[in-house]
Each structure stands twice: as C-alpha cells, then as structure tokens.
Design a protein around this motif. Structure first.
Motif, mmCIF file in Angstrom:
data_model
loop_
_atom_site.group_PDB
_atom_site.id
_atom_site.type_symbol
_atom_site.label_atom_id
_atom_site.label_comp_id
_atom_site.label_asym_id
_atom_site.label_seq_id
_atom_site.Cartn_x
_atom_site.Cartn_y
_atom_site.Cartn_z
ATOM 1 N N SER A 8 0.850 -1.186 0.000
ATOM 2 C CA SER A 8 0.000 0.000 0.000
ATOM 3 C C SER A 8 0.886 1.237 0.000
ATOM 4 C CB SER A 8 -0.878 -0.034 1.258
ATOM 5 O OG SER A 8 -1.356 1.258 1.584
ATOM 6 N N ASN A 86 -7.789 -4.643 0.542
ATOM 7 C CA ASN A 86 -7.248 -3.288 0.421
ATOM 8 C C ASN A 86 -7.833 -2.575 -0.791
ATOM 9 O OD1 ASN A 86 -5.507 -1.044 0.952
ATOM 10 N ND2 ASN A 86 -4.127 -1.808 -0.639
ATOM 11 N N MET A 90 -9.906 0.916 -0.835
ATOM 12 C CA MET A 90 -9.447 2.043 -1.643
ATOM 13 C C MET A 90 -10.567 2.642 -2.486
ATOM 14 S SD MET A 90 -5.887 0.302 -2.924
ATOM 15 C CE MET A 90 -5.748 1.317 -4.389
ATOM 16 N N VAL A 116 -4.219 6.832 -2.713
ATOM 17 C CA VAL A 116 -3.605 5.549 -2.336
ATOM 18 C C VAL A 116 -3.286 4.687 -3.560
ATOM 19 C CG1 VAL A 116 -4.405 5.182 0.046
ATOM 20 C CG2 VAL A 116 -5.954 4.699 -1.868
ATOM 21 N N GLY A 118 -2.622 0.382 -4.254
ATOM 22 C CA GLY A 118 -2.621 -0.959 -3.686
ATOM 23 C C GLY A 118 -2.294 -1.978 -4.754
#
Ligand code: RTP
Ligand code: MG
Length: 141
Positions: A8, A86, A90, A116, A118
């Motif tokens: 991440s 994740n 996100m 972000v 991932g």
C-alpha cells in the motif's frame, strides 16, 4: 482464506492532507495489520521503476511527477485476503466513481491525485513489496 501481504502507498496528496492516521485506521478496522512501513521521498528513477508497467500509457509522465511531488507513506498490509480487501477499502481509481465510504471517495481529489495505491494481484504484490522492503524488515505479528 489465505493470509496475504499487499503493498500500500499513501500518495503525496493524502500525506500532504495529514490523513495517514485516518487511512491507517481503516486498514486496522478491517483487520489488516501493518507488517512494515516507511515514509519515502521517491526519486524520479524510483517512481519510474515502480510504475514501469505503465511506461507506455499517456498518463505515465504526470503520474511520475505526482508521485515525486512529496513524501509517500509506504506499507505492507497483512491479513486474510489482504490484496482484494485493500482494493475494496481504496475504491475505484477515479474518486468520482469510487463508492461512498472508500478511501478515494473520502480523501482523493482526482484520478491523478487519488490518495492511495494498492497491489492488484499476488504476483505484483510480491514484486512491489520487494521493491521497498528487504524480506527481513517485514514482520508478521
Ligand atoms: P494504483 O496502481 O495507484 O493502485 O491505482 P489503480 O490500480 O487503481 O490504477 P492503475 O490503472 O494501476 O493506474 C495507476 C495510477 O495511474 C493514474 N492514472 N491516471 N489519467 C488517467 O486516465 C489515469 N489512469 C490511471 C492513477 O493515479 C492510478 O492510480
Ligand atoms: Mg494499479
């Protein structure tokens, strides 16, 4: 369900907004553990290497410029189904299309400054984790 690890990155826009803790809280609430973490100012070469799969894409140059515009917070998340979990947290790449309550819906401004990163599969997760962390600095707990 297998225990997985995923990479991440909290991107420069979200680091500048001072929401590292709020984003970590979402990881923790969903059962993901931080197995390694570093605040990193990427060099141009490091950002280009990280996003090498996108080298031919029209957005590549802007993406690299953005990723070196300030420090990023890089972490390994570990837990059941960590890669998909994740990505769910996100939300969609374009925050305008991201579901309410996702990190990108709540903290991102645009498809470029989208808060972000991932990993998207076990193979990319392994490569991306190794890009930032020697294996002996990743801790299951
Ligand atoms: P990420 O890799 O950062 O987790 O994001 P993602 O899988 O959702 O999206 P990806 O297709 O891998 O693209 C990587 C990053 O490039 C930027 N992007 N810009 N302007 C555009 O059309 C465009 N498309 C992608 C985004 O910042 C995206 O996160
Ligand atoms: Mg991607």
């Amino acid at each position: 369900m297998a225990i997985e690890r995923t990479l991440s990155i909290i991107k420069p826009d979200a680091v500048a907004k001072n929401v590292i803790g709020k984003i970590y809280s979402r990881f923790e609430t969903s059962g993901l553990k931080i197995a390694a973490a570093r605040l990193v100012q990427l060099s141009r070469a490091e950002a280009e290497g990280f996003y090498a799969v996108h080298r031919e894409r029209p957005f590549f140059k802007d993406l690299v410029e953005f990723m070196i515009s300030g420090p990023v917070m890089v972490q390994v998340l570990e837990g059941e189904n960590a890669i998909a979990k994740n990505r769910e947290l996100m939300g969609a790449t374009d925050p305008k299309k991201a579901e309410a309550g996702t990190i990108r819906a709540d903290f991102a401004d645009s498809i470029d400054a989208n808060a972000v990163h991932g990993s998207d599969a076990p193979e990319t997760a392994a490569v991306e984790i190794a890009y930032f962390f020697p294996a002996l600095n990743v801790y299951s707990r």
